[in-house]
Design an enzyme around this catalytic site. Structure first.
Site, short mmCIF file in Angstrom:
data_model
loop_
_atom_site.label_atom_id
_atom_site.label_comp_id
_atom_site.label_asym_id
_atom_site.label_seq_id
_atom_site.Cartn_x
_atom_site.Cartn_y
_atom_site.Cartn_z
N HIS A 134 5.04 2.53 -4.34
CA HIS A 134 3.93 2.18 -3.22
C HIS A 134 4.09 2.64 -2.53
O HIS A 134 5.21 3.53 -2.49
CB HIS A 134 4.65 0.27 -2.59
CG HIS A 134 3.69 -0.23 -1.97
ND1 HIS A 134 4.03 0.03 -0.54
CD2 HIS A 134 2.89 -1.22 -1.49
CE1 HIS A 134 3.38 -0.66 0.58
NE2 HIS A 134 2.54 -1.51 -0.65
N ASP A 211 13.37 -0.17 -3.86
CA ASP A 211 12.14 -0.74 -3.37
C ASP A 211 12.48 -2.06 -3.90
O ASP A 211 11.29 -2.18 -4.38
CB ASP A 211 11.23 0.03 -2.88
CG ASP A 211 9.94 -0.54 -2.60
OD1 ASP A 211 10.32 -2.01 -2.44
OD2 ASP A 211 8.53 -0.35 -2.32
N GLN A 214 9.02 -6.67 -4.28
CA GLN A 214 8.37 -6.97 -5.18
C GLN A 214 9.43 -7.64 -5.67
O GLN A 214 9.42 -8.68 -7.13
CB GLN A 214 7.16 -6.19 -6.05
CG GLN A 214 5.77 -6.54 -5.52
CD GLN A 214 5.38 -7.16 -5.04
OE1 GLN A 214 5.05 -8.17 -5.27
NE2 GLN A 214 4.70 -6.60 -3.74
N LYS A 237 7.91 -11.73 1.35
CA LYS A 237 7.58 -11.93 -0.10
C LYS A 237 8.15 -12.87 -0.36
O LYS A 237 7.99 -13.16 -2.06
CB LYS A 237 8.11 -10.39 -0.55
CG LYS A 237 7.51 -9.11 0.25
CD LYS A 237 5.53 -8.91 -0.51
CE LYS A 237 5.49 -7.85 -0.45
NZ LYS A 237 4.03 -6.97 0.18
N CYS A 375 -2.07 0.05 -2.38
CA CYS A 375 -1.48 0.97 -1.34
C CYS A 375 -0.33 1.60 -2.77
O CYS A 375 0.74 2.26 -2.51
CB CYS A 375 -0.29 0.52 -0.27
SG CYS A 375 -0.70 -0.08 0.71
N1 PMP Z 1 6.80 -1.64 -1.76
C1 PMP Z 1 6.38 -2.50 -2.25
C2 PMP Z 1 6.51 -2.54 -3.71
C3 PMP Z 1 5.52 -3.84 -1.75
O1 PMP Z 1 4.66 -4.25 -2.64
C4 PMP Z 1 5.00 -3.90 -0.34
C5 PMP Z 1 3.54 -4.59 -0.29
N2 PMP Z 1 2.84 -5.04 -0.49
C6 PMP Z 1 6.14 -3.12 -0.02
C7 PMP Z 1 7.54 -1.86 -0.35
C8 PMP Z 1 5.60 -2.97 1.60
O2 PMP Z 1 6.18 -3.84 2.61
P1 PMP Z 1 6.24 -4.61 3.74
O3 PMP Z 1 4.89 -4.30 4.18
O4 PMP Z 1 6.93 -6.16 3.95
O5 PMP Z 1 7.19 -3.13 4.58
#
Ligand code: PMP
Length: 417
Positions: A134, A211, A214, A237, A375
């Site tokens: 991401h 990270d 997910q 999440k 993203c």
């Molecule tokens: N990493 C991953 C794999 C995600 O799916 C997301 C959220 N789409 C994020 C990071 C970012 O998370 P947040 O917007 O809650 O900071």
């Protein structure tokens, strides 16, 4: 279909019908249909227990934390700290002081990049990230690379979306300082072998930053078994509120790192001769935190643990298999991300139809899915597509939800001839 059929003996299937009743928003109609929410990877819906905990906090306990001697401040602090302990248990961290409140995964990774990496990296040092990351696990590293002269290098992925572990080995060297990797890819659903990666990174003296955005709602997480150095996840999440999440880090690193932001609550003493920092975790928690969010997140941890993460993982797995088979029945559908190690994400394209058109049309049938690059633009480039359609699965989804998606996609197909 209420429950996931054919669960292995010993793991009771989730009662999806009952779970669905826990989520007030799922009672809504969208465009005249029962809402089928297949966008939990973007954000989960919240069960009543979470909404009630937030309301109860503001109606009964609202105060700032850590600073007051009055009753309400003590209650707010107790709620806030109780959630920190639940977060520790959620990821099996050794110490509660290693759990740092953040806004979410994005902030957590930026904290590590600026506080761990920035003071340490030298020109020519390398940060490895995977091609499936991401943007929030790419861009913070690019920023710190610009600041220090370090270089960000991508680790390749195979055609099915599995991380290429030979490429990891080929790229690891004494120059590698950081390996930044998602536990589960939000665009492909691939589950990465963190324990293996962390071990390989350690063998060259690099740290592993995970990270977990997910993974957190889908798997039991054990940072000690994973052997990583930092683990980040977001409350929203895991059925909690937005604007609250956690960074776990090893104490030896956190103790050695300078604060990232300065302000109230993170100091020991302040004077114009110089200031000293509070011990963990306060050192990294400048300013008033999201206390109401923490109250909700505590309820979310209880809710998820009550269902059982092994049951959730099993449900996910079975629904993913069903969804994969059903989607492949749709004419011209290509799945993006077919790794044998996958969790509940179905990313796909339909020949000749733009993903945004698909998203808009299925929305008319009350089916909420995501379309776009998620993203994760390097993933889109890797697979030669500008965007995908993504259906993400969770505890309140069942086979009927998948059937509704497939029916709607058949309608899209007919519309485009
Ligand atoms: N990493 C991953 C794999 C995600 O799916 C997301 C959220 N789409 C994020 C990071 C970012 O998370 P947040 O917007 O809650 O900071």
């Amino acid at each position: 279909m209420n429950a996931t059929p054919s669960s292995p003996p010993g793991i009771a299937p989730l009662d999806v019908e009952r779970i669905r009743r826990d989520f007030p928003l799922l009672k809504r109609q969208v465009n005249g249909h029962r809402l089928v929410y297949l966008d939990s990877a973007a954000t989960t819906q919240r069960p009543s227990v979470v909404i009630d905990a937030v309301r109860d906090f503001y109606e009964q306990h609202n105060a700032n934390v850590h600073r007051g001697v009055h009753q309400l401040s003590q209650e707010a602090t107790a709620i806030f700290e109780a959630t920190r302990e639940k977060a520790r248990a959620f990821v099996n961290a050794p110490e509660v002081a290693e759990m740092i409140y953040v806004r979410g995964t994005t902030e957590a990774i930026n904290l590590v990049a600026q506080s761990w990496a920035r003071p340490r990296l030298k020109p020519g040092d390398e940060i490895l990230v995977t091609t499936m990351e991401h943007h929030s696990n790419i861009v913070p590293w690019q920023l710190v690379a610009e600041q220090t002269g370090a270089v960000v290098r991508p680790i390749a992925i195979d055609d099915d979306g599995t991380l290429d572990l030979d490429d990891l080995d080929a790229r690891l060297s004494e120059r590698t300082r950081v390996v930044a990797v998602g536990h589960v890819s939000n665009s492909l659903g691939t589950v990465n072998p963190i324990a293996h990666i962390a071990k390989r990174a350690r063998s060259v003296g690099a740290i592993t930053v995970v990270d977990g955005a997910q993974a957190a709602p889908h798997y039991p997480i054990d940072v000690q078994a994973l052997g990583c150095d930092f683990y980040a996840f977001s409350g929203h999440k895991v059925f909690g509120p937005t604007g609250v999440g956690f960074l776990w880090g090893r104490r030896e690193w956190l103790d050695a790192m300078p604060p990232w932001m300065g302000g109230g609550d993170m100091i020991n003493s302040v004077s114009f001769q110089g200031s000293t920092w509070a011990p963990l975790p306060s050192k990294f928690e400048a300013g008033t935190p999201n206390v109401g969010g923490a109250a909700g997140l505590g309820a979310a941890f209880d809710y998820v643990s009550g269902l059982g993460l092994d049951r959730i993982a099993q449900h996910d797995h079975e629904l993913l298999q069903y969804g994969t088979a059903r989607l492949l029945e749709v004419d011209g559908l290509r799945l993006i991300g077919t790794s044998p190690k996958k969790t509940g994400i179905l990313s796909f394209v339909l020949a000749g139809i733009h993903p945004h058109d698909i998203g808009t049309i299925v929305d008319r049938d009350g089916v909420a899915i995501r379309t776009g690059h998620h993203c994760a633009q390097p993933v889109m480039e890797r697979f030669g597509v500008p965007a995908t359609v993504r259906a993400s699965l969770t505890i309140h989804n069942d086979r009927a939800d998948i059937d509704r998606l497939v029916e709607s996609l058949e309608g899209v197909r007919r519309m485009f001839g």
